[in-house]
Design a protein around this motif. Structure first.
Motif, mmCIF file in Angstrom:
data_model
loop_
_atom_site.group_PDB
_atom_site.id
_atom_site.type_symbol
_atom_site.label_atom_id
_atom_site.label_comp_id
_atom_site.label_asym_id
_atom_site.label_seq_id
_atom_site.Cartn_x
_atom_site.Cartn_y
_atom_site.Cartn_z
ATOM 1 N N HIS A 245 0.877 -1.177 0.000
ATOM 2 C CA HIS A 245 0.000 0.000 0.000
ATOM 3 C C HIS A 245 0.907 1.218 0.000
ATOM 4 O O HIS A 245 1.482 1.583 1.025
ATOM 5 C CB HIS A 245 -0.899 -0.016 1.242
ATOM 6 N N ASN A 246 1.061 1.833 -1.164
ATOM 7 C CA ASN A 246 2.046 2.888 -1.307
ATOM 8 C C ASN A 246 1.527 3.930 -2.293
ATOM 9 O O ASN A 246 1.304 3.627 -3.459
ATOM 10 C CB ASN A 246 3.375 2.298 -1.803
ATOM 11 N N ARG A 247 1.307 5.130 -1.790
ATOM 12 C CA ARG A 247 0.822 6.235 -2.629
ATOM 13 C C ARG A 247 -0.482 5.832 -3.334
ATOM 14 O O ARG A 247 -0.702 6.108 -4.513
ATOM 15 C CB ARG A 247 1.895 6.629 -3.646
ATOM 16 N N LEU B 202 13.044 7.164 -0.294
ATOM 17 C CA LEU B 202 13.679 6.085 -1.046
ATOM 18 C C LEU B 202 12.676 5.325 -1.912
ATOM 19 O O LEU B 202 13.068 4.435 -2.673
ATOM 20 C CB LEU B 202 14.364 5.114 -0.083
ATOM 21 N N TRP B 203 11.382 5.683 -1.772
ATOM 22 C CA TRP B 203 10.372 5.003 -2.595
ATOM 23 C C TRP B 203 9.362 6.011 -3.131
ATOM 24 O O TRP B 203 9.508 6.541 -4.221
ATOM 25 C CB TRP B 203 9.697 3.897 -1.793
ATOM 26 N N SER B 204 8.339 6.327 -2.332
ATOM 27 C CA SER B 204 7.254 7.148 -2.857
ATOM 28 C C SER B 204 7.385 8.629 -2.550
ATOM 29 O O SER B 204 6.802 9.461 -3.231
ATOM 30 C CB SER B 204 5.919 6.660 -2.267
ATOM 31 N N ASP B 205 8.114 8.958 -1.476
ATOM 32 C CA ASP B 205 8.227 10.340 -1.015
ATOM 33 C C ASP B 205 6.841 10.937 -0.757
ATOM 34 O O ASP B 205 6.559 12.076 -1.113
ATOM 35 C CB ASP B 205 9.004 11.195 -2.019
ATOM 36 N N TYR B 206 5.982 10.137 -0.141
ATOM 37 C CA TYR B 206 4.586 10.522 0.058
ATOM 38 C C TYR B 206 4.226 10.604 1.536
ATOM 39 O O TYR B 206 3.180 11.118 1.888
ATOM 40 C CB TYR B 206 3.696 9.487 -0.642
#
Length: 259
Positions: free
Chosen positions: A174-176, A245-249
């Motif tokens: 569950h990402n962005r 390092l991934w979504s910056d969310y």
């Protein structure tokens, strides 16, 4: 079970690459990582690889890695133009290459105006492709995985395809969600907590915003009561990285054991 789910998507095509992948399992059930609202993002292949687990060990023993990655996104932006070339992504440290791409048969899942912003969809909607993807990383070396990409609404795909086939999903990302890499949805994916145990999920990777409920989540749970029946799991964080390092969310991305 998961093999039944794959056979459902394969529609009896015995000569497909997906069929050969199923045969390669030699009777065992596949371990599948599901990334809803994936957009153009393939970083899950890196972060769920054995190479990354060795590079950045978890605080506790973590589940075995997936055999297959499942990405879903209804892709309202006209079409998945990242499939027009074998190079899906190329950056300073990482390159993602599709070594093969095969179109499977179409699905006929609905899009709901209460859940998505563009219910007319696009030429991509309801297509399913099976890809063999290779990731080259300066830090982790080369990683190869098969990916199923279903260009569908996450909610209808889960409720009408995954759960009826009793699909076991070892990892959920569950990402962005919803805002995604370009938007397109009214849901933040808060309903996903309700299905983790139904999907037999072992590891839940999240940007921490899975407790946010918006109008699209409410519409999805009204439309599909199976997404609303609460059976919330206990989550235990075993790894955390900066979201930059991934979504910056959000602040962090957490690897959570599900129990």
């Amino acid at each position: 079970m998961s093999k039944q789910f794959l056979l459902h998507l394969n529609y009896g095509n015995a000569s497909s690459a997906l069929s050969r992948f199923i045969d390669s399992l030699e009777g065992r059930e596949p371990r599948i990582a599901w990334y809803p609202s994936a957009g153009w993002d393939f970083r899950d292949l890196l972060y769920l690889s054995p190479q990354y687990a060795k590079y950045n060990p978890a605080s506790q023993a973590e589940p075995a890695p997936p055999d297959l990655f499942l990405h879903t996104d209804y892709f309202p932006w006209g079409g998945p133009d990242f499939l027009d070339t074998r190079t899906l992504y190329e950056g300073y440290n990482t390159v993602v290459i599709a070594e093969s791409i095969e179109m499977l048969q179409y699905l006929s899942l609905p899009l709901h105006c209460g859940i998505v912003n563009f219910p007319r969809g696009s030429i991509a909607t309801n297509k399913v492709v099976f890809m063999n993807v290779k990731v080259g990383s300066n830090k982790l070396g080369e990683i190869s995985y098969p990916i199923l990409y279903a260009f569908c609404e996450n909610e209808s795909f889960c409720a009408e395809v995954m759960l009826p086939n009793e699909t076991h999903i070892s990892h959920v990302i569950h990402n962005r969600y919803g805002g995604g890499l370009g938007g397109g949805g009214k849901s933040r994916g808060g309903w996903i907590l309700n299905v983790l145990k139904k999907l037999y999920c072992e590891l839940f990777i999240s940007d921490g915003r899975h407790n946010e409920i918006e109008g699209g989540d409410i519409s999805a749970m009204k439309r599909y009561p199976i997404l609303a029946s609460k059976d919330a799991p206990t989550l235990t964080s075993i790894r955390s990285i900066s979201s930059k390092l991934w979504s910056d969310y959000s602040k962090t991305i957490d690897w959570n054991l599900v129990s």
